[in-house]
Motif scaffolding. Sequence first.
Motif, PDB file in Angstrom:
ATOM      1  N   PRO A  41     -35.634-102.314-101.903  1.00  0.00           N
ATOM      2  CA  PRO A  41     -34.721-101.825-102.027  1.00  0.00           C
ATOM      3  C   PRO A  41     -33.977-103.081-102.593  1.00  0.00           C
ATOM      4  O   PRO A  41     -32.530-103.042-102.898  1.00  0.00           O
TER       5      PRO A  41
ATOM      6  N   LEU B 160     -34.559-107.454 -96.692  1.00  0.00           N
ATOM      7  CA  LEU B 160     -34.691-106.136 -97.352  1.00  0.00           C
ATOM      8  C   LEU B 160     -36.032-106.451 -97.515  1.00  0.00           C
ATOM      9  O   LEU B 160     -36.592-107.311 -97.932  1.00  0.00           O
TER      10      LEU B 160
ATOM     11  N   ASP C 199     -33.063-103.004-105.442  1.00  0.00           N
ATOM     12  CA  ASP C 199     -32.316-101.956-106.063  1.00  0.00           C
ATOM     13  C   ASP C 199     -30.842-102.557-105.948  1.00  0.00           C
ATOM     14  O   ASP C 199     -29.336-102.368-106.683  1.00  0.00           O
TER      15      ASP C 199
END
Length: 426
Positions: A82, A78, A85
């Motif tokens: 992102p 990732l 999160d």
Amino acid sequence: MNRFCLLGDFISAPTPELLVEHPGSCLLIEEGRQVGFFDRPPEGCPVLDYRGHLIIPSFIDLHVHAAQYPNMGLGMDLPLLPWLDAYTFPLEMRYAEAAYAKRVYPAFWQALWRSGSLRACVFSSIHEEATNLLMDQGQESGLIAYVGKVNMDRNAPEGLRESTQDSLAATERWLRKNQSLSHRIRPMITPRFVPSCTQELMQGLGALAQQYNVPVQSHINENQDEVAWVASLHPEAPDYLGVYEAFDLIRPQQTILAHAIYNTPREEEAYAAQSIFLAHCPNANLNMSSGMMKCAHLLRRGDILMGLGSDVAGGNTLFIPRVMVNAMRTSNLLHLTDPTDDPLTLSEAFYLGTRGSGRFFGDCGAFCPDFSADLLVLNDEKARGLRPMTLTERLSRFVFSGDPQEIVLRMLEGRSLPDPLAAPQS
């Protein structure tokens, strides 16, 4: 022992340009400091005999997230924002429970010890009690570190978003509690990054850094989306660094900014002029597809302070030699696109992970008179038995393919440092 000699094969990089070898030498150590190399031990001086072993300075991790240690190796496909999160923020919420911190943080300090990093600059989470536990357990480990309670009052999930007033009040309580803990574990102001901190919070943190005379650590120019986000939040600032400058978060020789990939010409000059330390984190930069820092260019200017950070858990290992390797590999790739930018050498990469990072802590990270006696003794006998090697070749083999299991002695300030979680000797 307050005075003793260490025998072995020594190598270090006091400057980026040169690896200095002391084969078959005797290092005299007094009161935790290096006196110098001698042909033979002074008469009557106790001796630690590691002849045939390779002895190097211990590693220094200039940027690591203790709270993210359980996530090491997860979510590596990732991009940065992102990933925060999906992995980082949910994990960090768990430190609201002190019991979780008590489980994780002893293992973190032990893992740092095992990796050979005996000094570090460490991020905690926003949680005051958990950060106090991290520092207390760090004190028990015997390592030397700066630790920061993270601050966030915007653009964060509900469970990690403090009010500005609560964040500043908790930070000041924490500073008061820990300012005199010891010279080994010390506090450090830690705004996570500009997008997570309002102007009021950053202004308050800058004031606390000045009032309590403590250093500052944060992130800068790590990811292109992040840089654009900062520009949209602070159109008044000339660049990312300008936001930190506006709130007195830049302290000469006392500020560490991690990543520094997408720097403006003004920022580059300011890093030098304001004696800002840059923590190069190539493992995380590659894992998060963030970019490639022009490390060789910045280092060879000669006026920018630089070191290496594992950046766990964006980075996937605490073992600084693997960070050295990726610093060199990144530099090789940049050389392909710009042949005038020569790749990092082994001596430069080794310098960054030892003396370069060590400059933040003072006189450590190399074999030099009056430097702290911080070192690792390596048993590389099996590799040496396969072919003859110079000391530099033995170091290269350890950096590129060695293992922490080769470390047979860890010494910090002239004292052997045992496993922090080992059972006491009866």
